[in-house]
Design an enzyme around this catalytic site. Sequence first.
Site, PDB file in Angstrom:
ATOM      1  N   SER A  47     -13.368  -5.154   2.296  1.00  0.00           N
ATOM      2  CA  SER A  47     -14.431  -4.531   1.494  1.00  0.00           C
ATOM      3  C   SER A  47     -15.815  -5.018   1.896  1.00  0.00           C
ATOM      4  O   SER A  47     -16.644  -5.355   1.038  1.00  0.00           O
ATOM      5  CB  SER A  47     -14.195  -4.776  -0.004  1.00  0.00           C
ATOM      6  OG  SER A  47     -13.034  -4.143  -0.447  1.00  0.00           O
ATOM      7  N   PRO A  48     -16.128  -5.060   3.201  1.00  0.00           N
ATOM      8  CA  PRO A  48     -17.446  -5.536   3.626  1.00  0.00           C
ATOM      9  C   PRO A  48     -18.576  -4.573   3.282  1.00  0.00           C
ATOM     10  O   PRO A  48     -19.746  -4.932   3.399  1.00  0.00           O
ATOM     11  CB  PRO A  48     -17.283  -5.664   5.148  1.00  0.00           C
ATOM     12  CG  PRO A  48     -16.268  -4.620   5.496  1.00  0.00           C
ATOM     13  CD  PRO A  48     -15.296  -4.638   4.349  1.00  0.00           C
ATOM     14  N   LEU A  49     -18.215  -3.364   2.837  1.00  0.00           N
ATOM     15  CA  LEU A  49     -19.212  -2.380   2.404  1.00  0.00           C
ATOM     16  C   LEU A  49     -19.254  -2.265   0.879  1.00  0.00           C
ATOM     17  O   LEU A  49     -19.724  -1.265   0.342  1.00  0.00           O
ATOM     18  CB  LEU A  49     -18.907  -1.005   3.019  1.00  0.00           C
ATOM     19  CG  LEU A  49     -18.956  -0.946   4.546  1.00  0.00           C
ATOM     20  CD1 LEU A  49     -18.535   0.436   5.033  1.00  0.00           C
ATOM     21  CD2 LEU A  49     -20.355  -1.285   5.048  1.00  0.00           C
ATOM     22  N   GLY A  50     -18.767  -3.298   0.194  1.00  0.00           N
ATOM     23  CA  GLY A  50     -18.776  -3.232  -1.263  1.00  0.00           C
ATOM     24  C   GLY A  50     -17.973  -2.067  -1.790  1.00  0.00           C
ATOM     25  O   GLY A  50     -18.403  -1.338  -2.678  1.00  0.00           O
ATOM     26  N   SER A  81     -22.771   1.526   1.325  1.00  0.00           N
ATOM     27  CA  SER A  81     -23.041   2.526   2.360  1.00  0.00           C
ATOM     28  C   SER A  81     -23.819   3.715   1.808  1.00  0.00           C
ATOM     29  O   SER A  81     -24.298   4.555   2.568  1.00  0.00           O
ATOM     30  CB  SER A  81     -21.727   3.030   2.965  1.00  0.00           C
ATOM     31  OG  SER A  81     -20.990   3.773   2.002  1.00  0.00           O
ATOM     32  N   GLY A 100     -17.415   0.626  -0.332  1.00  0.00           N
ATOM     33  CA  GLY A 100     -18.107   1.859   0.023  1.00  0.00           C
ATOM     34  C   GLY A 100     -19.453   2.041  -0.667  1.00  0.00           C
ATOM     35  O   GLY A 100     -20.253   2.876  -0.253  1.00  0.00           O
ATOM     36  N   PHE A 101     -19.725   1.232  -1.689  1.00  0.00           N
ATOM     37  CA  PHE A 101     -20.926   1.430  -2.493  1.00  0.00           C
ATOM     38  C   PHE A 101     -22.196   1.123  -1.702  1.00  0.00           C
ATOM     39  O   PHE A 101     -23.203   1.826  -1.833  1.00  0.00           O
ATOM     40  CB  PHE A 101     -20.856   0.545  -3.732  1.00  0.00           C
ATOM     41  CG  PHE A 101     -21.841   0.915  -4.806  1.00  0.00           C
ATOM     42  CD1 PHE A 101     -21.638   2.022  -5.607  1.00  0.00           C
ATOM     43  CD2 PHE A 101     -22.975   0.148  -5.018  1.00  0.00           C
ATOM     44  CE1 PHE A 101     -22.542   2.364  -6.599  1.00  0.00           C
ATOM     45  CE2 PHE A 101     -23.882   0.476  -5.999  1.00  0.00           C
ATOM     46  CZ  PHE A 101     -23.668   1.592  -6.802  1.00  0.00           C
ATOM     47  N   TYR A 122       0.853  -1.182   0.000  1.00  0.00           N
ATOM     48  CA  TYR A 122       0.000   0.000   0.000  1.00  0.00           C
ATOM     49  C   TYR A 122       0.893   1.238   0.000  1.00  0.00           C
ATOM     50  O   TYR A 122       1.514   1.569   1.006  1.00  0.00           O
ATOM     51  CB  TYR A 122      -0.919   0.034   1.213  1.00  0.00           C
ATOM     52  CG  TYR A 122      -1.863  -1.141   1.332  1.00  0.00           C
ATOM     53  CD1 TYR A 122      -2.215  -1.905   0.228  1.00  0.00           C
ATOM     54  CD2 TYR A 122      -2.415  -1.494   2.565  1.00  0.00           C
ATOM     55  CE1 TYR A 122      -3.071  -2.989   0.348  1.00  0.00           C
ATOM     56  CE2 TYR A 122      -3.282  -2.562   2.692  1.00  0.00           C
ATOM     57  CZ  TYR A 122      -3.609  -3.310   1.578  1.00  0.00           C
ATOM     58  OH  TYR A 122      -4.461  -4.377   1.703  1.00  0.00           O
TER      59      TYR A 122
END
Length: 324
Positions: free
Chosen positions: A201-204, A209, A206-207, A56
């Site tokens: 990426s449990p929120l896709g 959310s 950020g999508f 990163y």
Amino acid sequence: MNTRTLGPHGPEVSAIGLGCMGMSAFYGDADDEESTRTIIRALDLGCNFLDTSDMYGPHTNEELVGRAIAGRRDEVFLATKFGIRMEEGRRSIDGSPDYVRRACHGSLDRLKTDHIDLYYQHRVDPNTPIEETVGAMAELVADGKVRFIGLSEAGAETIRRAHAVHPITAVQTEYSLWTRDVEADILPTLQELGIGLVAYSPLGRGFLSGRFSSPDELDEGDFRRAGPRFTGDNLQQNLRLAERVKELAHEKGVTPGQLALAWVLHRWEHIVPIPGTKHVSYLEENVAAADIELNEDEVQRIAEAVPSAAGARYDEMGMRSVNL
């Protein structure tokens, strides 16, 4: 904050962790001051599981995390990764034993610590037997430089082979309402072997959310602008999924992001999601999801209402090293 174990016999960590990748790479402009405040606030809230990687930046995210936790190292369950080499703009995968050792020493220096709590192989090297890679990681455990070892984006067979060499504590892979590939083979394997799942990426991304609805709303340097799930017909289908999450969250009296995180948490007691953010306000919202209760009927209803996303997780290049 609520805690849980990575696997039935694994270490105890905060129920929700903090993915630090976006603070330094892939998600637009960096803001080290705000990112540092976010990390410090996470620790204040009891969110002690910090996840980074040497690629990163590359390297800059480990340096950022190292500075942010200075003086509070004993409060942190620190995870980082090796294996993706970024040199002169080229990406390669290296799981050779010599590189494992060199990469670990580099991460220790950048993180300003004498040990890594959870050390992952970031991607499986198809040219190096997993037994050799894990054998080198096991030596780091024996030397006290690493406490627990993990894999990222590894397939079920590879997980079994690795676990036969040295206990694997956790496997990290993408898992959310709209990414459920792991439910077929990987999650049952982890449950059988007693290995925890770290869901990135449990929120896709950020999508789910509801924080953006078009790639045009993202920074120029944000890799999602060209992602298969965020363009064309896929975007229109996925917007409908996000709207369903919003409707279900409204019924529950929580935010869409909190509902998505709560769903992941309720899929298995040894899953720890690590939503990424570089903003204190989003961190506080995410952490609060650990207190949301869902019964079995609610979990099933949400799963049925929000099927997997349209489009691949990555473009062709990104998919080449996933789940080997």
